[in-house]
Design a protein around this motif. Structure first.
Motif, mmCIF file in Angstrom:
data_model
loop_
_atom_site.group_PDB
_atom_site.id
_atom_site.type_symbol
_atom_site.label_atom_id
_atom_site.label_comp_id
_atom_site.label_asym_id
_atom_site.label_seq_id
_atom_site.Cartn_x
_atom_site.Cartn_y
_atom_site.Cartn_z
ATOM 1 N N LEU A 172 0.833 -1.203 0.000
ATOM 2 C CA LEU A 172 0.000 0.000 0.000
ATOM 3 C C LEU A 172 0.866 1.252 0.000
ATOM 4 N N MET A 173 1.881 1.277 0.846
ATOM 5 C CA MET A 173 2.779 2.439 0.910
ATOM 6 C C MET A 173 3.407 2.696 -0.457
ATOM 7 N N ALA A 174 3.905 1.651 -1.099
ATOM 8 C CA ALA A 174 4.563 1.799 -2.397
ATOM 9 C C ALA A 174 3.584 2.297 -3.459
ATOM 10 N N ALA A 175 2.345 1.812 -3.425
ATOM 11 C CA ALA A 175 1.348 2.227 -4.405
ATOM 12 C C ALA A 175 0.971 3.698 -4.222
ATOM 13 N N ILE A 176 0.825 4.136 -2.994
ATOM 14 C CA ILE A 176 0.487 5.541 -2.753
ATOM 15 C C ILE A 176 1.665 6.435 -3.108
ATOM 16 N N LEU A 177 2.875 5.987 -2.833
ATOM 17 C CA LEU A 177 4.067 6.737 -3.246
ATOM 18 C C LEU A 177 4.104 6.865 -4.769
ATOM 19 N N ALA A 178 3.840 5.774 -5.476
ATOM 20 C CA ALA A 178 3.825 5.814 -6.945
ATOM 21 C C ALA A 178 2.780 6.806 -7.447
ATOM 22 N N LYS A 179 1.606 6.799 -6.844
ATOM 23 C CA LYS A 179 0.552 7.726 -7.250
ATOM 24 C C LYS A 179 0.981 9.174 -7.049
ATOM 25 N N GLN A 180 1.594 9.457 -5.911
ATOM 26 C CA GLN A 180 2.034 10.833 -5.652
ATOM 27 C C GLN A 180 3.115 11.261 -6.639
ATOM 28 N N LEU A 181 4.029 10.370 -6.956
ATOM 29 C CA LEU A 181 5.067 10.694 -7.934
ATOM 30 C C LEU A 181 4.453 10.922 -9.311
ATOM 31 N N PHE A 182 3.487 10.095 -9.674
ATOM 32 C CA PHE A 182 2.813 10.225 -10.973
ATOM 33 C C PHE A 182 1.997 11.522 -11.033
ATOM 34 N N ASP A 183 1.229 11.786 -9.977
ATOM 35 C CA ASP A 183 0.364 12.964 -9.951
ATOM 36 C C ASP A 183 1.144 14.278 -9.994
ATOM 37 N N THR A 184 2.370 14.270 -9.483
ATOM 38 C CA THR A 184 3.190 15.487 -9.493
ATOM 39 C C THR A 184 4.094 15.572 -10.719
ATOM 40 N N GLY A 185 3.984 14.596 -11.625
ATOM 41 C CA GLY A 185 4.756 14.637 -12.857
ATOM 42 C C GLY A 185 6.198 14.200 -12.735
ATOM 43 N N LEU A 186 6.554 13.619 -11.605
ATOM 44 C CA LEU A 186 7.926 13.156 -11.432
ATOM 45 C C LEU A 186 8.204 11.851 -12.177
ATOM 46 N N ILE A 187 7.141 11.104 -12.473
ATOM 47 C CA ILE A 187 7.302 9.854 -13.225
ATOM 48 C C ILE A 187 6.234 9.751 -14.305
ATOM 49 N N ASP A 188 6.539 8.935 -15.320
ATOM 50 C CA ASP A 188 5.588 8.634 -16.386
ATOM 51 C C ASP A 188 5.041 7.219 -16.270
ATOM 52 N N LEU A 189 5.880 6.305 -15.787
ATOM 53 C CA LEU A 189 5.545 4.882 -15.758
ATOM 54 C C LEU A 189 6.000 4.249 -14.450
ATOM 55 N N VAL A 190 5.357 3.142 -14.090
ATOM 56 C CA VAL A 190 5.720 2.366 -12.907
ATOM 57 C C VAL A 190 6.003 0.935 -13.349
ATOM 58 N N GLY A 206 -1.783 2.111 -23.403
ATOM 59 C CA GLY A 206 -2.599 2.942 -22.532
ATOM 60 C C GLY A 206 -2.359 2.729 -21.054
ATOM 61 N N SER A 207 -1.653 1.676 -20.687
ATOM 62 C CA SER A 207 -1.371 1.457 -19.265
ATOM 63 C C SER A 207 -0.208 2.343 -18.835
ATOM 64 N N ILE A 208 -0.051 2.476 -17.534
ATOM 65 C CA ILE A 208 1.046 3.313 -17.030
ATOM 66 C C ILE A 208 2.141 2.470 -16.396
ATOM 67 N N GLY A 209 2.221 1.223 -16.791
ATOM 68 C CA GLY A 209 3.292 0.392 -16.282
ATOM 69 C C GLY A 209 2.962 -1.074 -16.327
ATOM 70 N N ARG A 210 3.724 -1.790 -15.515
ATOM 71 C CA ARG A 210 3.612 -3.241 -15.539
ATOM 72 C C ARG A 210 4.226 -3.821 -14.285
ATOM 73 N N ASP A 242 11.077 -6.269 -24.066
ATOM 74 C CA ASP A 242 10.299 -5.205 -24.678
ATOM 75 C C ASP A 242 10.127 -3.967 -23.811
ATOM 76 N N ILE A 243 10.634 -3.955 -22.594
ATOM 77 C CA ILE A 243 10.437 -2.780 -21.732
ATOM 78 C C ILE A 243 11.682 -1.928 -21.551
ATOM 79 N N TRP A 244 12.836 -2.456 -21.841
ATOM 80 C CA TRP A 244 14.074 -1.753 -21.466
ATOM 81 C C TRP A 244 14.242 -0.430 -22.213
ATOM 82 N N SER A 267 13.222 6.735 -22.805
ATOM 83 C CA SER A 267 12.256 7.718 -23.290
ATOM 84 C C SER A 267 11.252 8.192 -22.239
ATOM 85 N N HIS A 268 11.257 7.572 -21.068
ATOM 86 C CA HIS A 268 10.281 7.904 -20.036
ATOM 87 C C HIS A 268 10.944 7.983 -18.661
#
Length: 156
Positions: free
Chosen positions: A37-55, A85-89, A101-103, A108-109
């Motif tokens: 849960l902690m990691a997922a909320i951290l990922a969301k905050q990073l995504f929402d603030t534009g610090l990341i594109d993908l997880v 359309g997904s934001i990660g894997r 196929d992900i490297w 680029s992201h």
């Protein structure tokens, strides 16, 4: 959602570290403490603030990988199935060996990588690394925008 105090503090410290030019963060917590849960909320905050594109989340088993995918999708409100359309894997350390196929995405992201139970990987360089550690060194180290390493701490 009410986080436990340690989860809130961990997210705050990780974001502070990331914003101050430290791209790696280590979280050590007991089994069942709420690392997913902690990691997922951290990922969301990073995504929402534009610090990341993908997880990208790498876990030791299919069950754990699926649990992470479900929690990340719940918290982020987006798919993490690796399809258009997904934001990660999410996938396992074993699958990482054959995933070619992900490297290129790291070039680029801005990719946030979560390593669950990072102790399954070994090695400080390609000479002494196990297969999973070698893949991290060759494909992720120095290329991911941010990484979060999760370690299970046994009591007693």
């Amino acid at each position: 959602m009410n986080l436990r105090l340690w989860q809130h503090e961990c997210i705050t410290k990780a974001i502070y570290q990331y914003k101050n030019h430290h791209s790696h963060y280590l979280c050590l917590a007991t089994p069942g403490a709420g690392k997913t849960l902690m990691a997922a909320i951290l990922a969301k905050q990073l995504f929402d603030t534009g610090l990341i594109d993908l997880v990208i989340c790498i876990a030791p088993s299919i069950i754990v990988s699926d649990d992470f995918r479900e929690e990340l999708e719940t918290q982020m409100g987006r798919k993490l199935d690796g399809k258009l359309g997904s934001i990660g894997r999410t996938f396992t350390y074993q699958a990482m060996i054959s995933e070619c196929d992900i490297w290129d995405l790291f070039n680029s992201h801005k990719v946030f990588v979560i390593f669950d139970e990072i102790h399954h990987c070994a090695g400080s360089d390609l000479k002494n690394a196990n297969a999973w550690g070698g893949k991290i060194i060759s494909e992720i180290q120095g290329k991911a925008a941010y990484t979060l390493a999760l370690v299970r701490r046994q009591l007693g």
